[in-house]
Enzyme design. Structure first.
Site, PDB file in Angstrom:
ATOM      1  N   ASP A  73       9.547   2.423 -10.405  1.00 40.67           N
ATOM      2  CA  ASP A  73       8.516   2.164 -11.077  1.00 40.67           C
ATOM      3  C   ASP A  73       7.549   2.434  -9.701  1.00 40.67           C
ATOM      4  O   ASP A  73       6.849   3.112 -10.612  1.00 40.67           O
ATOM      5  CB  ASP A  73       8.533   0.839 -11.705  1.00 40.67           C
ATOM      6  CG  ASP A  73      10.273   0.900 -12.032  1.00 40.67           C
ATOM      7  OD1 ASP A  73       9.858   0.925 -13.882  1.00 40.67           O
ATOM      8  OD2 ASP A  73      10.736   0.306 -11.661  1.00 40.67           O
TER       9      ASP A  73
ATOM     10  N   SER B 245       0.921  -1.006  -0.272  1.00 38.14           N
ATOM     11  CA  SER B 245      -0.187  -0.205   0.267  1.00 38.14           C
ATOM     12  C   SER B 245       1.029   1.213   0.378  1.00 38.14           C
ATOM     13  O   SER B 245       0.707   2.152   0.725  1.00 38.14           O
ATOM     14  CB  SER B 245      -1.087   0.046   1.104  1.00 38.14           C
ATOM     15  OG  SER B 245      -1.197  -0.817   1.431  1.00 38.14           O
ATOM     16  N   GLU B 246       1.141   1.610  -1.144  1.00 35.00           N
ATOM     17  CA  GLU B 246       2.147   2.569  -1.519  1.00 35.00           C
ATOM     18  C   GLU B 246       1.936   3.945  -1.093  1.00 35.00           C
ATOM     19  O   GLU B 246       3.254   4.812  -0.074  1.00 35.00           O
ATOM     20  CB  GLU B 246       3.448   2.515  -2.946  1.00 35.00           C
ATOM     21  CG  GLU B 246       4.082   0.454  -3.247  1.00 35.00           C
ATOM     22  CD  GLU B 246       3.647   0.280  -3.418  1.00 35.00           C
ATOM     23  OE1 GLU B 246       2.172  -0.261  -3.712  1.00 35.00           O
ATOM     24  OE2 GLU B 246       4.487  -0.535  -3.175  1.00 35.00           O
TER      25      GLU B 246
ATOM     26  N   HIS C  12      10.195  -2.392 -13.453  1.00 33.19           N
ATOM     27  CA  HIS C  12      11.354  -2.872 -13.142  1.00 33.19           C
ATOM     28  C   HIS C  12      12.616  -2.016 -13.176  1.00 33.19           C
ATOM     29  O   HIS C  12      13.406  -2.538 -13.096  1.00 33.19           O
ATOM     30  CB  HIS C  12      11.139  -3.736 -12.598  1.00 33.19           C
ATOM     31  CG  HIS C  12       9.780  -4.697 -11.764  1.00 33.19           C
ATOM     32  ND1 HIS C  12       9.244  -4.820 -12.877  1.00 33.19           N
ATOM     33  CD2 HIS C  12       9.322  -4.704 -10.696  1.00 33.19           C
ATOM     34  CE1 HIS C  12       7.348  -5.013 -12.222  1.00 33.19           C
ATOM     35  NE2 HIS C  12       8.267  -5.878 -10.180  1.00 33.19           N
TER      36      HIS C  12
END
Ligand code: TPP
Ligand code: MG
Lengths: 317, 323
Positions: free
Chosen positions: B85, B59-60, B129
């Protein structure tokens, strides 16, 4: 409940109403720059919730957050100066109506991004746990904000870590120009709490005593370390989304009807019945509020407009 | 002095700062029990416990928001975002919240917050990535953007970032994690906002970042054999940009090449080129040249064509000299 508490709540609801009415007037005269979102009709929610808070608790407010900041104790003069974009405002005129924060009161900031404040409220709650104190955070947001990812991420994390935060949804049935039935399938948004492992309650947000009673329980729970909760307060937005919104998307009938839920009249009626107030007291309260507002407006209008010297200030420490 | 890998220099910095200051905590996905996806936070949980080393859900936005709220209350969070990213999924929190909190609220808050994140290709990690997105963040007032290339700098700059009272985006490089280098035994800091002349030279200035610092040093060695003396400047901090070091070098060499791994278009190189052109065009004996990746996503199995390298730098330097 003590009579003084009830009268203070009455005073605060009336004050928020009159302040916002005045703001609309002044805005229409072109003296206030930017966007204004008023919460007229919703006063019972912040007043009910904040009457259950301690002065050192935190509050995360929204774009429709005048009432939230005032109910938490914002100084009307500095508040008004900020609305005017003046130097003596809480944020030195850099925030305006949509971004007021009052650090000394634990008001951590209204947010121009719907749902943007929800994750931040986790942080003040986390700080309380980290430091081992019992300060609680109340995080306000609207019904529309519950469709943002931040709402879901935040409730999950708050529940998981048992953070002392009460999520308070001021459900006024509208997200800008979109009614609730067009933005969610749910009727009661509080049921979302269960899926994150926390209690959720829906209450009549036009009844300040019911809001206070429920908020007290949930805040006490958080303070004891029993974790977060979601309190949905159903209320009504009387005016447009922003000052100047002609509300073409809403029927004239609805605009009239919602006024029958007036949380202030409802509370006044009760206080009159219980003889805590008489009509003369109401007049006196109105007069006191009017003079406070006059004073605050005069203060704001006298406060300097920020000059270029502050432009580059506070980008960094 | 002792020899350490880039990744362990990061671990040392975290360890030392956490031991020094109780308000520092580490938070992110897989940082506690697993010790970090690239092992940067290895051993911290054992040393400092669950209170200060926090594994989170994926949960950035919630992680960064939580760190911001905590930072306003005097804590010093160090967030790990697993790949650069993934900053896209917490962009609002970084750009609209973290970066603006101090300014927008009239200086009521300090935001001592570090977001560590690895950029870069070289691992065939594919288009989602491998990106270098530092220029996006350098474009946002209120953020500092740091991008170290060596074990020495990564340790000293991470410690300085944690002690800084402003939000810092700390851009590591996956391809450099295994790189060995010398660092002092004792405590030291590397100041934010100071570039470093990694190799002096008089003919052409090459300003490079992150992995391209090493490619540029390799190019300089090749060119030296042909009698060309390249000055390699490691920018170390993207924002605030160290104009002075760049200007001093260009005054001496009159020729400038900028090298970064990010796509060339609209990158940090463009900013440096514009700045030099605006302020010292009379000094220049050749057009300013940029080395960067082509304008494509990072391709999985065509990285060798994509990633800028030492040969590209050699070519650019020769072109600048031939003008
Ligand atoms: C991320 C984001 N999307 C859209 C908007 C534009 N916007 C401002 S307020 C609002 C409606 C919010 O509805 P709700 O959360 O119910 O709050 P209310 O305005 O009813 O108090 C929208 C869509 C915004 N400010 N931020
Ligand atoms: Mg709404």
């Amino acid at each position: 409940m003590k009579k003084e508490t009830l009268l203070q709540m009455h005073y605060m609801m009336l004050k928020i109403r009159r302040v916002e009415e005045r703001i609309l007037e002044i805005f229409a005269q072109g003296k206030i720059p930017g966007f204004i979102h008023v919460s007229i009709g919703q006063e019972a929610v912040p007043v009910g919730v904040c009457s259950a808070l301690r002065p050192d608790d935190y509050l995360s407010n929204t774009h429709r957050g005048h009432g939230q900041a005032l109910a938490k104790g914002a100084d009307l003069k500095r508040f008004m100066a900020e609305i005017y974009g003046r130097k003596d405002g809480y944020c030195q005129g850099k925030a305006g109506s949509m971004h007021i924060a009052c650090n000394d009161l634990g008001v951590i900031g209204s947010n121009g991004v719907v749902g943007g404040g929800i994750p931040i409220s986790l942080g003040t709650a986390f700080a309380s746990v980290y430091k081992g104190n019992d300060r609680v955070t109340v995080c306000f947001f609207g019904d529309g904000a519950t469709n943002e990812g931040t709402f879901h991420e935040s409730l999950n994390l708050a529940a998981l870590w048992n953070l002392p935060v009460v999520f308070c949804c001021e459900n006024n049935g509208w997200a800008e120009f979109t009614p609730q039935k067009v933005h969610t399938k749910l009727e009661n948004l509080s049921i979302r709490a269960e899926s994150y492992g926390m209690p959720g309650v829906t209450v009549d947000g036009n009844d300040v005593l019911i809001v206070k009673e429920e908020a007290e329980k949930l805040i006490a729970r958080a303070r004891k370390g029993e974790g977060p909760s979601l309190l949905e307060c159903k209320t009504h937005r009387w005016f447009g989304h922003f000052a100047g919104d002609a509300q073409k998307y809403r029927s004239a009938q609805e605009i009239e009807e919602v006024k029958s839920f007036d949380p202030i009249l409802k509370f006044q009626k009760l206080l009159l019945e219980k003889k805590h107030l008489n009509p003369k007291d109401i007049e006196e309260t109105e007069a006191k509020i009017k003079s406070e507002i006059d004073e605050a407006v005069a203060f704001a209008e006298k406060s300097p407009i920020p000059g270029i010297e502050g432009l580059l200030e506070n980008v960094y420490t | 002095m002792k020899e350490v890998r880039y990744i362990r220099a990061i671990t040392e910095a975290l360890n030392e700062e956490m031991a020094r200051d109780e308000s520092v905590f580490v938070i992110g996905e897989d940082v506690a029990y697993p010790g970090g996806s690239f092992s940067a936070t290895r051993g911290l949980l054992e040393e400092f416990g669950e209170r200060r080393v926090k594994d989170t859900p994926i949960s950035e936005a919630a992680i960064v928001g939580l760190a911001l709220g905590a930072a306003t209350q005097g804590l010093r969070p160090v967030v790990e975002i697993m790949f650069m990213d993934f900053l896209t999924v917490c962009m609002d929190q970084i750009v609209n919240q973290v970066a603006k909190t101090r300014y927008m609220f009239g200086g009521q808050y300090q935001v001592p917050l570090v977001i560590r994140t690895p950029c870069g290709g070289g691992l065939n990690a594919g288009p989602q990535h491998s990106q270098c997105l530092e220029s996006w963040f350098a474009h946002v007032p209120g953020l500092k953007v740091v991008m170290p290339a060596t074990p020495y700098d990564v340790k000293g700059l991470l410690k300085a970032s944690i002690r800084d009272d402003n939000p810092v985006l700390f851009v590591e490089n996956k391809a450099l994690y295994g790189l060995k280098g010398e660092i002092p035994e004792e405590d030291y800091l590397v100041p934010i906002g100071k570039a470093d002349v990694k190799k002096p030279g008089k003919d052409v200035t090459v300003v490079a970042t992150s992995r391209m610092v090493h490619q540029s040093l390799e190019a300089a060695r090749t060119l030296f054999e042909e009698g060309i003396e390249v000055e390699v400047i490691d920018l170390r901090t993207i924002s605030p940009l160290d104009k002075e070091t760049i200007f001093q070098s260009v005054e001496k060499t009159s020729r400038l090449v900028v090298a970064h791994e990010a796509v060339k278009t609209f990158g940090v190189g463009a900013e440096i080129a514009a700045m030099v052109a605006e302020e010292m065009i009379d000094c220049l004996d050749a057009p300013i040249l940029r080395v960067g990746a082509p304008f494509t996503p990072v391709p999985f199995n065509l990285e060798r064509f994509y990633l800028p390298n030492a040969e590209d730098v050699v070519r650019a330097v020769k072109k600048a000299l031939a003008y």
